[in-house]
Design an enzyme around this catalytic site. Structure first.
Site, PDB file in Angstrom:
ATOM      1  N   GLU A 191      43.821  42.756  31.584  1.00  0.00           N
ATOM      2  CA  GLU A 191      44.977  42.867  31.687  1.00  0.00           C
ATOM      3  C   GLU A 191      45.494  41.186  31.269  1.00  0.00           C
ATOM      4  OE1 GLU A 191      46.407  44.042  35.697  1.00  0.00           O
ATOM      5  OE2 GLU A 191      44.361  44.422  35.964  1.00  0.00           O
ATOM      6  N   ARG A 236      30.156  43.109  39.634  1.00  0.00           N
ATOM      7  CA  ARG A 236      30.813  42.051  39.005  1.00  0.00           C
ATOM      8  C   ARG A 236      30.078  40.609  39.440  1.00  0.00           C
ATOM      9  NH1 ARG A 236      36.493  42.169  41.736  1.00  0.00           N
ATOM     10  NH2 ARG A 236      36.788  40.267  40.454  1.00  0.00           N
ATOM     11  N   LYS A 273      42.132  36.508  40.447  1.00  0.00           N
ATOM     12  CA  LYS A 273      42.956  36.036  39.512  1.00  0.00           C
ATOM     13  C   LYS A 273      44.338  35.453  40.470  1.00  0.00           C
ATOM     14  CE  LYS A 273      43.149  38.159  35.614  1.00  0.00           C
ATOM     15  NZ  LYS A 273      43.382  39.433  34.506  1.00  0.00           N
TER      16      LYS A 273
END
Length: 557
Positions: free
Chosen positions: A34, A258, A268
């Site tokens: 993104e 992850r 983020k």
């Protein structure tokens, strides 16, 4: 010969697919960030995995920007992401954007409406959440769920044409309000956003939700292996349902753990807080776990790729110690960095028996780890030198192998010296150390028979240049700032950045800025101090060096 690494579970799946002739043996992956922030070390793991798999199986990887939320997206982030992927050493087959498919995704939504599998809902966000029930109680249908196909088609077109305000209506998939998977309880697939988009401008005021755009974009591109992190496991059922109902290319989603790392945060949203609240000097602050921050700090692409390869691909979450990343950068820089001398906390050393006006130019090898040393440079030596304050003690303990009254130590590339006495100021601080040198103890030609257990770096006073040195360390003082009580920002390490305004450097380092233009990957080991690189804010007249990592792990338990 090194032992061959066993296949990870995704490689096993791909090899089974190739053996079965699935997708004609073709492998096409994608990296779908993104564009709402900078990439971090966790994204590096995903990049290395997706591009690495494609390379291993003679496939390709698309770089696809998931730009479905114009509120948070910016071309600055797009540019930084492309730079990061390139810097890591990867090249994508196609640069794509989910916004490339907005027309096609809209037509997919129309198909669902016509099949009776989607409806326009006028409920508020709170009402929708309440109507979904709980994990132990089924949801309840509202009156909008019974709307007929014609009404839904008209309302959805009016949504597209801008008739309604943000939040006034949404399009939901009609699936199963009693499903044990909450993601299948009539998920929202389109919402209204009257916001300018960084690529499509004001053409659209409705935007697809991630769960709707993700699988369909994979299918449009004919992605064979869509690799996601573990939090997308509950989304896989919806991913498959949408592809089946739309009867499009059957992309498959696979999940891996992850990357979580100690002494930092990977969210983020939290990284954005650090930037916006000025806890750091931007996304590329060398203390940040962002790829741009690591690059500015002096990490190399090879060190990050080797780190990602070492931690592997797992199905279970775990926390990787930051020390492992440091291990790989030390291993890389030890082989490639040029050795130089810099004194960060100086005290003067006077060699009382050395001729006052004499200067010797000594040979200092650039890299002892390489055959031939990658050449050498000339280092000036004379009567007065700068040494590190920590290399002298008035009352040294037994195993102190540097300077103190009566102790001997070798000066790097030069001679053995013996401390005779020292000078103090009015406050009792040592300001000068007086030594005797032994002319026949010169490095490379020592016939003195003397033994010095320690070796010190130094900089010649008359030729010393100055530079700013930034000593970076871990951003947080606790292993898991996310897991501590209170605000994670309360655990920022106050010594994560220590600035030395006027360090003394040997004269060859004064050319570091110019050398960087010829050798953009040039790194330095400041002897006994750590590995350093030139910062982007450096000028010819004001050099700034960033410490990448210390020579040894000072955080090991």
């Amino acid at each position: 010969m090194s032992e061959e690494r066993s296949l990870n579970f995704i490689e096993e799946i791909i090899e089974e697919d190739i053996h079965a002739g699935k997708h004609d043996g073709r492998v096409l992956t994608r990296f779908p960030p993104e564009p709402n922030g900078y990439l971090h070390i966790g994204h590096a793991k995903s990049i290395c995995l997706n591009f690495g798999l494609a390379k291993k199986y003679n496939g390709a990887t698309n770089l696809r920007f998931d730009d479905t939320n114009p509120v948070t997206e910016d071309t600055e982030y797009v540019d930084s992401i492309k730079e990061d992927v390139n810097w890591l050493g990867f090249q994508w087959a196609n640069e794509l954007y989910t916004s490339d498919y907005f027309d096609q995704l809209y037509s997919f939504a129309i198909i669902l409406i016509k099949k009776g599998l989607a409806y326009v809902d006028d409920s508020t966000a709170e009402e929708i959440a309440q109507g979904k029930g709980t994990p132990t109680q089924p949801g309840t249908p509202n009156k909008y769920r019974a709307r007929n196909v014609e009404e839904n088609l008209q309302l959805f077109e009016e949504m597209k044409n801008g008739k309604y305000a943000d939040g006034e209506k949404v399009l939901r998939a009609r699936i199963d309000l009693a499903s044990p998977n909450m993601h299948m309880r009539d998920p929202i697939i389109y919402r209204i956003r009257h916001v300018h988009h960084h690529r499509t401008g004001n053409k659209w005021c409705i935007y697809p939700m991630y769960d709707f755009a993700h699988g369909q974009s994979d299918a449009i591109e004919k992605i064979t292996h869509s690799i996601c992190t573990l939090e997308f496991i509950p989304h896989r059922e919806l991913y498959n349902w949408l592809i089946e109902q739309l009867e499009i290319f059957p992309s498959r989603q696979y999940e891996f753990a992850r990357l979580n790392m100690s002494y930092t945060v990977m969210s983020k949203r939290k990284l954005m807080q650090l930037v916006n609240n000025n806890f750091v000097a931007g996304w590329d602050d060398p203390r940040m776990p962002t790829i741009s921050g690591l690059r500015r700090r002096g990490f190399t692409p090879a060190s990050i790729r080797n780190f990602c390869d070492r931690i592997g691909v797992a199905k279970r979450e775990n926390i990787i110690d930051f020390s492992l990343l440091e291990f790989f950068i030390r291993e890389d820089l030890n082989k490639t960095s040029w050795r130089r001398m810099a004194v960060l906390d100086p005290i003067k050393l006077v060699i009382t028996n050395y001729p006052e006006n004499e200067i010797e130019w000594l040979d200092g090898e650039n890299n002892p780890e390489v055959d031939g040393g990658e050449g050498s440079r000339k280092v000036p030596f004379s009567r007065e030198l700068w040494i590190e304050r920590e290399d002298f003690m008035e009352e040294p303990p037994k195993k102190f192998f540097r300077l103190g009254p009566g102790l001997m130590c070798r000066l790097k590339f030069a001679y053995i010296v013996r401390c005779d006495n020292f000078v103090k100021d009015a406050d009792g601080n040592v300001t000068e150390i007086h030594c005797t040198y032994f002319p026949d103890s010169k490095s490379g030609n020592d016939t003195s028979g003397l033994k010095a257990k320690g070796t010190m770096h130094w900089v010649n006073v008359a030729h010393a240049k100055t530079a700013e040195v930034r000593l970076y360390d871990r951003l947080f003082k606790v292993e898991q700032p996310d897991a501590e009580e209170g605000d994670f920002k309360d655990y920022i390490n106050p010594e994560s950045l220590v600035v030395v305004k006027n360090a003394y450097i040997e004269p060859d380092l004064a050319n570091a800025k110019q050398q960087l233009e010829e050798f953009p990957d040039r790194r330095y080991q400041f002897i006994r101090k750590g590995y350093f690189c030139i910062d982007k804010e450096s000028t010819k007249d004001h050099l700034i060096f960033n410490r990448t990592v210390t020579l040894k792990d000072g955080w090991s338990k």
